[in-house]
Design a protein around this motif. Sequence first.
Motif, PDB file in Angstrom:
ATOM      1  N   ASP A  83     -26.514   1.278  -4.413  1.00  0.00           N
ATOM      2  CA  ASP A  83     -26.334  -0.166  -4.261  1.00  0.00           C
ATOM      3  C   ASP A  83     -27.182  -0.603  -3.070  1.00  0.00           C
ATOM      4  O   ASP A  83     -26.684  -0.886  -1.978  1.00  0.00           O
ATOM      5  CB  ASP A  83     -24.854  -0.492  -4.041  1.00  0.00           C
ATOM      6  CG  ASP A  83     -24.582  -1.985  -3.934  1.00  0.00           C
ATOM      7  OD1 ASP A  83     -25.548  -2.790  -3.982  1.00  0.00           O
ATOM      8  OD2 ASP A  83     -23.397  -2.342  -3.786  1.00  0.00           O
ATOM      9  N   PHE A  84     -28.491  -0.620  -3.297  1.00  0.00           N
ATOM     10  CA  PHE A  84     -29.424  -0.890  -2.211  1.00  0.00           C
ATOM     11  C   PHE A  84     -29.352  -2.324  -1.707  1.00  0.00           C
ATOM     12  O   PHE A  84     -29.656  -2.586  -0.543  1.00  0.00           O
ATOM     13  CB  PHE A  84     -30.848  -0.520  -2.630  1.00  0.00           C
ATOM     14  CG  PHE A  84     -30.997   0.960  -2.874  1.00  0.00           C
ATOM     15  CD1 PHE A  84     -30.861   1.870  -1.838  1.00  0.00           C
ATOM     16  CD2 PHE A  84     -31.246   1.442  -4.146  1.00  0.00           C
ATOM     17  CE1 PHE A  84     -30.986   3.231  -2.054  1.00  0.00           C
ATOM     18  CE2 PHE A  84     -31.371   2.807  -4.371  1.00  0.00           C
ATOM     19  CZ  PHE A  84     -31.240   3.700  -3.328  1.00  0.00           C
ATOM     20  N   ALA A  85     -28.913  -3.254  -2.543  1.00  0.00           N
ATOM     21  CA  ALA A  85     -28.766  -4.643  -2.084  1.00  0.00           C
ATOM     22  C   ALA A  85     -27.690  -4.718  -0.999  1.00  0.00           C
ATOM     23  O   ALA A  85     -27.873  -5.403   0.014  1.00  0.00           O
ATOM     24  CB  ALA A  85     -28.420  -5.552  -3.255  1.00  0.00           C
ATOM     25  N   THR A  86     -26.581  -3.997  -1.203  1.00  0.00           N
ATOM     26  CA  THR A  86     -25.528  -3.986  -0.191  1.00  0.00           C
ATOM     27  C   THR A  86     -26.004  -3.275   1.069  1.00  0.00           C
ATOM     28  O   THR A  86     -25.781  -3.751   2.188  1.00  0.00           O
ATOM     29  CB  THR A  86     -24.254  -3.322  -0.742  1.00  0.00           C
ATOM     30  OG1 THR A  86     -23.770  -4.111  -1.832  1.00  0.00           O
ATOM     31  CG2 THR A  86     -23.170  -3.207   0.325  1.00  0.00           C
ATOM     32  N   ALA A  87     -26.668  -2.133   0.919  1.00  0.00           N
ATOM     33  CA  ALA A  87     -27.190  -1.405   2.084  1.00  0.00           C
ATOM     34  C   ALA A  87     -28.171  -2.284   2.865  1.00  0.00           C
ATOM     35  O   ALA A  87     -28.161  -2.305   4.101  1.00  0.00           O
ATOM     36  CB  ALA A  87     -27.862  -0.112   1.640  1.00  0.00           C
ATOM     37  N   TRP A  88     -28.999  -3.014   2.142  1.00  0.00           N
ATOM     38  CA  TRP A  88     -29.968  -3.918   2.766  1.00  0.00           C
ATOM     39  C   TRP A  88     -29.238  -4.989   3.576  1.00  0.00           C
ATOM     40  O   TRP A  88     -29.598  -5.281   4.715  1.00  0.00           O
ATOM     41  CB  TRP A  88     -30.829  -4.530   1.669  1.00  0.00           C
ATOM     42  CG  TRP A  88     -31.943  -5.433   2.107  1.00  0.00           C
ATOM     43  CD1 TRP A  88     -31.942  -6.799   2.069  1.00  0.00           C
ATOM     44  CD2 TRP A  88     -33.224  -5.046   2.623  1.00  0.00           C
ATOM     45  NE1 TRP A  88     -33.149  -7.290   2.523  1.00  0.00           N
ATOM     46  CE2 TRP A  88     -33.957  -6.234   2.865  1.00  0.00           C
ATOM     47  CE3 TRP A  88     -33.825  -3.839   2.886  1.00  0.00           C
ATOM     48  CZ2 TRP A  88     -35.249  -6.224   3.372  1.00  0.00           C
ATOM     49  CZ3 TRP A  88     -35.124  -3.827   3.389  1.00  0.00           C
ATOM     50  CH2 TRP A  88     -35.817  -5.007   3.627  1.00  0.00           C
ATOM     51  N   GLY A  92     -29.908  -2.670   6.517  1.00  0.00           N
ATOM     52  CA  GLY A  92     -31.108  -1.975   6.070  1.00  0.00           C
ATOM     53  C   GLY A  92     -32.343  -2.824   6.299  1.00  0.00           C
ATOM     54  O   GLY A  92     -33.414  -2.314   6.642  1.00  0.00           O
ATOM     55  N   SER A  93     -32.189  -4.133   6.150  1.00  0.00           N
ATOM     56  CA  SER A  93     -33.322  -5.048   6.359  1.00  0.00           C
ATOM     57  C   SER A  93     -33.795  -5.025   7.811  1.00  0.00           C
ATOM     58  O   SER A  93     -34.970  -5.250   8.083  1.00  0.00           O
ATOM     59  CB  SER A  93     -32.914  -6.473   5.977  1.00  0.00           C
ATOM     60  OG  SER A  93     -31.830  -6.900   6.784  1.00  0.00           O
ATOM     61  N   ARG A  94     -32.893  -4.720   8.743  1.00  0.00           N
ATOM     62  CA  ARG A  94     -33.237  -4.719  10.169  1.00  0.00           C
ATOM     63  C   ARG A  94     -33.814  -3.392  10.635  1.00  0.00           C
ATOM     64  O   ARG A  94     -34.506  -3.350  11.646  1.00  0.00           O
ATOM     65  CB  ARG A  94     -32.006  -5.049  10.995  1.00  0.00           C
ATOM     66  CG  ARG A  94     -31.478  -6.437  10.721  1.00  0.00           C
ATOM     67  CD  ARG A  94     -30.217  -6.686  11.492  1.00  0.00           C
ATOM     68  NE  ARG A  94     -29.720  -8.019  11.197  1.00  0.00           N
ATOM     69  CZ  ARG A  94     -28.844  -8.647  11.944  1.00  0.00           C
ATOM     70  NH1 ARG A  94     -28.364  -8.079  13.036  1.00  0.00           N
ATOM     71  NH2 ARG A  94     -28.438  -9.848  11.612  1.00  0.00           N
ATOM     72  N   ILE A  95     -33.495  -2.314   9.918  1.00  0.00           N
ATOM     73  CA  ILE A  95     -33.956  -1.001  10.366  1.00  0.00           C
ATOM     74  C   ILE A  95     -35.009  -0.396   9.437  1.00  0.00           C
ATOM     75  O   ILE A  95     -35.460   0.724   9.652  1.00  0.00           O
ATOM     76  CB  ILE A  95     -32.778  -0.014  10.524  1.00  0.00           C
ATOM     77  CG1 ILE A  95     -32.082   0.245   9.187  1.00  0.00           C
ATOM     78  CG2 ILE A  95     -31.798  -0.503  11.576  1.00  0.00           C
ATOM     79  CD1 ILE A  95     -31.031   1.343   9.233  1.00  0.00           C
ATOM     80  N   LEU A 153     -25.912  -3.259  10.856  1.00  0.00           N
ATOM     81  CA  LEU A 153     -26.778  -2.433  11.689  1.00  0.00           C
ATOM     82  C   LEU A 153     -27.856  -3.328  12.297  1.00  0.00           C
ATOM     83  O   LEU A 153     -28.536  -4.065  11.586  1.00  0.00           O
ATOM     84  CB  LEU A 153     -27.431  -1.331  10.859  1.00  0.00           C
ATOM     85  CG  LEU A 153     -26.486  -0.413  10.075  1.00  0.00           C
ATOM     86  CD1 LEU A 153     -27.287   0.621   9.297  1.00  0.00           C
ATOM     87  CD2 LEU A 153     -25.488   0.249  10.984  1.00  0.00           C
ATOM     88  N   ALA A 154     -27.980  -3.252  13.618  1.00  0.00           N
ATOM     89  CA  ALA A 154     -28.978  -4.075  14.312  1.00  0.00           C
ATOM     90  C   ALA A 154     -30.169  -3.241  14.752  1.00  0.00           C
ATOM     91  O   ALA A 154     -31.234  -3.778  15.037  1.00  0.00           O
ATOM     92  CB  ALA A 154     -28.331  -4.770  15.505  1.00  0.00           C
ATOM     93  N   GLY A 155     -29.979  -1.922  14.810  1.00  0.00           N
ATOM     94  CA  GLY A 155     -31.063  -1.058  15.232  1.00  0.00           C
ATOM     95  C   GLY A 155     -30.677   0.396  15.006  1.00  0.00           C
ATOM     96  O   GLY A 155     -29.516   0.719  14.780  1.00  0.00           O
TER      97      GLY A 155
END
Length: 162
Positions: A83-88, A92-95, A153-155
């Motif tokens: 479920d890459f949309a949820t991970a993103w 995930g989009s930030r890291i 996740l921020a970093g």
Amino acid sequence: MKATGILVTALVAMCAAACGTPVVGVPVPIAVTQPPTTSTAVVAVPAAPQTVYVQQPPAYVAPGDTAEARTVVAYYDAINRRDFATAWSLGGSRIAGGGGFAKYVDGFATTSWDTVTVTDVRGSTVSVVLSAVQTDGSTRTFSGTYTVSGGVLAGSHMTRTK
């Protein structure tokens, strides 16, 4: 001719008896048989062959079981479910390091399963050990930290150890 008539009548009676057709005045033997014994058994029918992936659930040790630790575990749970949309959306989009969503998803093409273990939580910093089983059966191991802010996740700072 009278003898012939009697003989014909006797033959008809015998044939009728042999065929099971009763003739008045001629005894017909009756066979008594037991009904056949039947049983039922459950027989497994093999299914069509299919590929089976043995997967282990993500494990984690959560000192204090914090919201930050749960965010990191949720992130890897989403990846394991593909479920890459949820991970993103969990950061995930930030890291991801640039390249957009398609490149991010492609980065997991050779990863079969991830197991993340939370080893420490200090404020917004979550320390982990990550074991990533690859599609070829090999395992890559990483350790490092994730910074969690606002439930995402921020970093991250991860280093491959094996």
